[in-house]
Design a protein around this motif. Sequence first.
Motif, short mmCIF file in Angstrom:
data_model
loop_
_atom_site.label_atom_id
_atom_site.label_comp_id
_atom_site.label_asym_id
_atom_site.label_seq_id
_atom_site.Cartn_x
_atom_site.Cartn_y
_atom_site.Cartn_z
N UNK A 58 30.50 36.40 42.81
CA UNK A 58 31.72 37.14 43.14
C UNK A 58 32.96 36.26 42.92
N UNK A 59 32.91 35.04 43.44
CA UNK A 59 34.04 34.12 43.28
C UNK A 59 34.23 33.77 41.81
N UNK A 60 33.15 33.56 41.09
CA UNK A 60 33.23 33.25 39.66
C UNK A 60 33.90 34.38 38.89
N UNK A 61 33.52 35.63 39.20
CA UNK A 61 34.14 36.77 38.50
C UNK A 61 35.63 36.85 38.79
N UNK A 62 36.02 36.57 40.02
CA UNK A 62 37.45 36.57 40.33
C UNK A 62 38.20 35.54 39.50
N UNK A 63 37.64 34.35 39.41
CA UNK A 63 38.28 33.28 38.64
C UNK A 63 38.32 33.64 37.16
N UNK A 64 37.23 34.20 36.64
CA UNK A 64 37.19 34.59 35.22
C UNK A 64 38.23 35.66 34.89
#
Length: 89
Positions: A58-64
């Motif tokens: 979830x955090x990775x998708x936000x950053x991406x």
Amino acid sequence: MHHFHHRRTLSHHQNERHKTPAVISGDFDGALGVMLTPWSPSPPVLLGAGLTLLAGGYTYLLVRRGVTLRPYHFLFNGLCYGAYFFALT
């Protein structure tokens, strides 16, 4: 103008060089912890791994997506760890 860009780049590289020991130290501590942990795929371990991957994903998708992370973005991650706590009790 090119001279200014060169200074900025040099300063950026100097800052990166000073950050390196902390990053290496953090990676070493984490790797040591992983190596010294007795890994057995029991249901609580698998649940924890799944929830960690979910929260990290979830955090990775936000950053991406280019989202500027704010404290409220981590509420979902906290809920995942809360769910893990309640599942184990």
